[in-house]
Design an enzyme around this catalytic site. Sequence first.
Site, PDB file in Angstrom:
ATOM      1  N   ARG A 198      20.553 -35.163   4.061  1.00  0.00           N
ATOM      2  CA  ARG A 198      21.914 -35.745   2.764  1.00  0.00           C
ATOM      3  C   ARG A 198      20.743 -36.342   1.594  1.00  0.00           C
ATOM      4  NH1 ARG A 198      23.201 -40.414   0.768  1.00  0.00           N
ATOM      5  NH2 ARG A 198      25.539 -40.047  -0.036  1.00  0.00           N
TER       6      ARG A 198
ATOM      7  N   CYS B  91      26.250 -27.183  -1.529  1.00  0.00           N
ATOM      8  CA  CYS B  91      25.760 -29.047  -0.994  1.00  0.00           C
ATOM      9  C   CYS B  91      26.448 -29.710  -0.667  1.00  0.00           C
ATOM     10  CB  CYS B  91      26.107 -28.389  -3.000  1.00  0.00           C
ATOM     11  SG  CYS B  91      24.043 -29.922  -3.703  1.00  0.00           S
TER      12      CYS B  91
ATOM     13  N   ILE C  40      20.369 -29.865  -7.447  1.00  0.00           N
ATOM     14  CA  ILE C  40      20.768 -30.906  -7.623  1.00  0.00           C
ATOM     15  C   ILE C  40      20.974 -31.861  -6.518  1.00  0.00           C
ATOM     16  CG2 ILE C  40      22.372 -32.293  -8.729  1.00  0.00           C
ATOM     17  CD1 ILE C  40      22.997 -29.344 -10.327  1.00  0.00           C
ATOM     18  N   ARG C  41      19.719 -32.934  -6.364  1.00  0.00           N
ATOM     19  CA  ARG C  41      19.793 -33.494  -5.273  1.00  0.00           C
ATOM     20  C   ARG C  41      20.654 -33.072  -3.626  1.00  0.00           C
ATOM     21  NH1 ARG C  41      23.737 -38.565  -7.445  1.00  0.00           N
ATOM     22  NH2 ARG C  41      24.794 -36.986  -7.797  1.00  0.00           N
TER      23      ARG C  41
ATOM     24  N   GLY D 287      29.868 -31.959  -4.919  1.00  0.00           N
ATOM     25  CA  GLY D 287      29.508 -33.381  -5.269  1.00  0.00           C
ATOM     26  C   GLY D 287      28.647 -33.737  -4.376  1.00  0.00           C
TER      27      GLY D 287
ATOM     28  N   GLU E 121      28.179 -21.430  -8.238  1.00  0.00           N
ATOM     29  CA  GLU E 121      29.230 -22.028  -9.523  1.00  0.00           C
ATOM     30  C   GLU E 121      28.864 -22.710 -10.682  1.00  0.00           C
ATOM     31  OE1 GLU E 121      28.718 -26.345  -6.963  1.00  0.00           O
ATOM     32  OE2 GLU E 121      28.691 -24.052  -6.490  1.00  0.00           O
TER      33      GLU E 121
ATOM     34  N   HIS F 221      23.736 -24.717  -6.170  1.00  0.00           N
ATOM     35  CA  HIS F 221      25.251 -24.878  -6.515  1.00  0.00           C
ATOM     36  C   HIS F 221      25.256 -22.963  -7.197  1.00  0.00           C
ATOM     37  CE1 HIS F 221      26.257 -28.739  -6.484  1.00  0.00           C
ATOM     38  NE2 HIS F 221      24.974 -29.100  -6.599  1.00  0.00           N
TER      39      HIS F 221
ATOM     40  N   SER G  18      28.728 -35.843  -1.059  1.00  0.00           N
ATOM     41  CA  SER G  18      29.286 -35.560   0.504  1.00  0.00           C
ATOM     42  C   SER G  18      30.492 -36.987   1.566  1.00  0.00           C
ATOM     43  CB  SER G  18      28.181 -35.199   1.720  1.00  0.00           C
ATOM     44  OG  SER G  18      27.893 -36.048   1.348  1.00  0.00           O
TER      45      SER G  18
END
Length: 261
Positions: free
Chosen positions: A151, A121, A182-183, A90, A239, A237, A92
Site C-alpha cells: 500500500r 489503484c 497517485i500514491r 480511492g 480513468e 488510474h 482502500s
Amino acid sequence: MVIRLPELGLSLKPPVFRVQPLLPLYFHLPIPSMSTTGITIGILALQGAVAEHQRMLQTLKFSGRGKIHVVQVRMPDDLAICDALIIPGGESTTIALLAKLSGLLEPLREFVKTKVVWGTCAGAILLSQSVSNAKQGGQELLGGISVRIARNGWGSQVESFEAPLEVTGLRNSSVPYTGIFIRAPVILSLRASPGEPPVEVISRVPPELLPQAVMEDGPDQDVVALRQGRHLLTTFHPELTNDNRFHEYFVQECVIPSIKS
C-alpha cells in the site's frame, strides 16, 4: 519522458474526484455488440473515482443495438444485476469499511469468485492476496488475484507522477498509454499457486522509475498492470486520462469472453 505532477503545478492534497466534462478520447472505435440488451457493468460507488470510470465506459460504442449499462453499486441488490465490476481508485481501507457497513463485503467476495472484476489503484489492493504497509488494525481484502502488494508503495502525494507505458493487448499498442500514479500501490510478488490461472503481466513501468519508498523489496515491483483468469488489475488510474483504450480492453478482453462462456 516522466512527468512529476508537482512540476505541473497540481495540488499535493489528496485527489478529489469530480465529474468532468466529456473530452475527445483518443483512438475511439466501436466495440462489437453482444446482444440487443447489452452488458451491465457495475462501479463500486462507496468512495473514489466513480464518476470518472462511468464517464469512460459511457464513451464506448457498440456496433449493434446493444450498449453498456453502468450501475453505481452501493448495495447488494445493485451488485446482483452486474455482469462485471470495477473497483475504483480511492482509499482502500475506507472502501473496505464502507463495504462492510453496507453489507457488501461478503457479496463482493462471492462476486469475485465467479464474475469479472477490475481493480484500479485502491481496487488493486482490495483484489490482492495479501498487503504490506497496511494501516494499523489491518486491511480487509476481497482476494481474487494472486499478488502481494504494498500500500502507498510509491510514497506520498509528492511522489505522484505520470509515465508512458507499453501495454500488451491494447489497440494501437505501439502508442504509449499514459499511466497516472497517485500514491499508487506497488506489486511486490506474483504468487499464483498450482491449479490457479497464470498471472499475465501486460505492462511494466520503466526500470528507472522503480520505487524507493516501498517498505520492502520484491521481485515484481515494475509490474503495473496484469490479468489473472477473469480479473484485471492496474496500480495506476486509467480513468483520469482522456484515453479510453484500457476501458475498451476491459470490456473486449475480460467482460465479453466471460459472458460468451
